[in-house]
Write a protein that holds these residues in place. Sequence first.
Motif, PDB file in Angstrom:
ATOM      1  N   UNK A  81       0.806  -1.399  -0.139  1.00 40.20           N
ATOM      2  CA  UNK A  81      -0.035  -0.065  -0.071  1.00 40.20           C
ATOM      3  C   UNK A  81       0.818   1.448   0.152  1.00 40.20           C
ATOM      4  N   UNK A  82       0.354   2.520  -0.301  1.00 42.00           N
ATOM      5  CA  UNK A  82       1.012   3.656  -0.560  1.00 42.00           C
ATOM      6  C   UNK A  82       0.383   4.869   0.503  1.00 42.00           C
ATOM      7  N   UNK A  83      -0.052   4.014   1.568  1.00 46.07           N
ATOM      8  CA  UNK A  83      -0.772   5.258   2.379  1.00 46.07           C
ATOM      9  C   UNK A  83       0.228   6.351   3.131  1.00 46.07           C
ATOM     10  N   UNK A 203      -6.081  -7.929  -8.810  1.00 48.89           N
ATOM     11  CA  UNK A 203      -6.420  -8.383  -7.207  1.00 48.89           C
ATOM     12  C   UNK A 203      -5.770  -7.511  -6.031  1.00 48.89           C
ATOM     13  N   UNK A 204      -4.569  -7.003  -6.420  1.00 45.53           N
ATOM     14  CA  UNK A 204      -3.820  -6.083  -5.520  1.00 45.53           C
ATOM     15  C   UNK A 204      -4.640  -4.878  -5.303  1.00 45.53           C
ATOM     16  N   UNK A 205      -5.050  -4.314  -6.458  1.00 46.35           N
ATOM     17  CA  UNK A 205      -6.102  -2.896  -6.000  1.00 46.35           C
ATOM     18  C   UNK A 205      -7.232  -3.320  -5.285  1.00 46.35           C
ATOM     19  N   UNK A 206      -7.776  -4.405  -5.651  1.00 43.26           N
ATOM     20  CA  UNK A 206      -9.210  -4.738  -5.069  1.00 43.26           C
ATOM     21  C   UNK A 206      -8.758  -4.905  -3.764  1.00 43.26           C
ATOM     22  N   UNK A 208      -6.382  -3.508  -1.725  1.00 48.33           N
ATOM     23  CA  UNK A 208      -5.979  -2.393  -1.115  1.00 48.33           C
ATOM     24  C   UNK A 208      -7.232  -1.728  -0.997  1.00 48.33           C
ATOM     25  N   UNK A 209      -8.268  -1.711  -1.848  1.00 49.07           N
ATOM     26  CA  UNK A 209      -9.753  -1.107  -1.758  1.00 49.07           C
ATOM     27  C   UNK A 209     -10.382  -1.658  -0.401  1.00 49.07           C
ATOM     28  N   UNK A 210     -10.455  -2.819  -0.115  1.00 49.33           N
ATOM     29  CA  UNK A 210     -11.147  -3.527   0.843  1.00 49.33           C
ATOM     30  C   UNK A 210     -10.502  -3.272   2.181  1.00 49.33           C
ATOM     31  N   UNK A 211      -8.929  -3.425   2.201  1.00 49.35           N
ATOM     32  CA  UNK A 211      -8.452  -3.048   3.376  1.00 49.35           C
ATOM     33  C   UNK A 211      -8.572  -1.465   3.680  1.00 49.35           C
ATOM     34  N   UNK A 212      -8.619  -0.671   2.924  1.00 49.39           N
ATOM     35  CA  UNK A 212      -9.077   1.029   3.372  1.00 49.39           C
ATOM     36  C   UNK A 212     -10.211   0.983   3.640  1.00 49.39           C
ATOM     37  N   UNK A 213     -11.422   0.054   3.297  1.00 43.11           N
ATOM     38  CA  UNK A 213     -12.670   0.359   3.474  1.00 43.11           C
ATOM     39  C   UNK A 213     -12.990  -0.181   5.217  1.00 43.11           C
ATOM     40  N   UNK A 214     -12.179  -1.096   5.280  1.00 37.82           N
ATOM     41  CA  UNK A 214     -11.917  -1.859   6.793  1.00 37.82           C
ATOM     42  C   UNK A 214     -11.527  -0.960   7.433  1.00 37.82           C
TER      43      UNK A 214
END
Length: 361
Positions: A81-83, A203-206, A208-214
Motif C-alpha cells: 500500500x502507499x498510504x 487483485x492487488x488493487x481490490x 487495497x480497496x477492501x483494506x482501506x474500507x475496513x
Amino acid sequence: MKILKVKSLCFKESDLRLDSSFHLSEGRIARNIIDKVPFQKKPLSELSSNIFYGGRAKRNYVKNIEMGVPFMGSSDMLKTTFDSLKFISTKLTKNLQSSMLFEGWTLISRSGTIGNTAYVNKDFVDKAASEHIIRVVPNEEVKPGYLYSFLTCKYGYALLTQGTFGAVIQHIEPDYLSGLPIPIIPDAKQLTIHKLILESADLRVQANKLLNEAINNFERKIGESKVQLGHQIGKVNSKSLKTFHKRLDGQYQLLWESLIKEQNVNLALEKVSNVAKSIFVGGRGKRMYVENGITFLSSSDMMLYNPKRTSKKVSKNTPGLKSMIVSKYDILISRSGTVGNTIIVGDDLAGTAISEHALRL
C-alpha cells in the motif's frame, strides 16, 4: 563450490578472462541460458518505446494533499500500500510530468538495492516517482505483463543486477538495460502470462480497496483521532509515571495522555492479551543460511508485495526455528527499525520464518 565447463569461445568473448568468478557469475550463467533457448531474442530497446528515469528536481513537500501529488522512492514501489507516501508540490516541482507514472509500465530500481521490479497498476497512477526508478514503457511488439514477468524472474533479475563481466553494478542506467536480451516466446504464451500479471495487479488493487474500507469503517466507529505524532510539549502528572509502564520519556507519556483523553467512553475496551492466544518474539540465534531450506523474511521483507522473490533460506536445523515459523492468521508487528508496520499472515506467508524483529500475535 560451483563447477562449470566453459567453451574456448567464451574466453574469446570475455577478453581472455580466466577467473572463475566471471564465468560462474549469475549474470553470465543467465545470459548463456538465454542464448540457448529456441526463441528469437530482441534487445529491450526494440521492445520499448522509452526507457528512462524521472526528472531530477528539488523536492518541495507539502502537507496539504490538495496542493501536491504522492511521491514514491525505489523502496516504496515494492510496498503493498502507499498510504505513508509524502506529497510533493504540484506548483513548485519543476518538470513534474516527467516523474508521473502510467499503467502498464515496468519499474526497476537503479540504485541502492538494484534490480527490484514493480508492475504499474491502477494504484500507481497519478503518483510521481524519484529518479532512482527506471521506467520501461513497452511498445506494441510485446505484452506488458510478459515483459514485466521476464525482468522479474531469476534470469531477468540476474541480468539486471550483473554486468557482462560479472561484477555487481552499483548503478544501472537506461543504456545498460537497452541491450538486455529478451526471449520472444509465442504470442499465445505471452498472452497467457500477460493475463496472469494483469489479474494479479487487479487483485492487488481490490485488496487495497477492501483494506482501506475496513480501516475507514473502524475509524468511523471509534471516532477520528486528533492525536499529533512527533515532537510535543506538555505536562505529565507524576502519578502517571509511576502507574503507567514506569517510563520517563516525555513524548511517550504525552502521546498516551492524548490517547486517553480522546478515548470513546461508549466503546468497551479489552486488553490485547485477553484476545490473543500468545504474544511473543521469534527465536533469536545464529541463522544458518542454505540454498534449499525454509524461506526467511525480515520485518521489512514481510511488508513487500512479492517478499519471496529474493529472500534467503535458513536450514531446518537452525536453532529456535520452530518459534520463527508463522501460521495463517498470525498478526505480525515490526518492533524495531520502522516500528508498527502490521500484516496478517495469509496462505503465501504461512510456513515461512520471520525475523525476531517482528512480534507475533
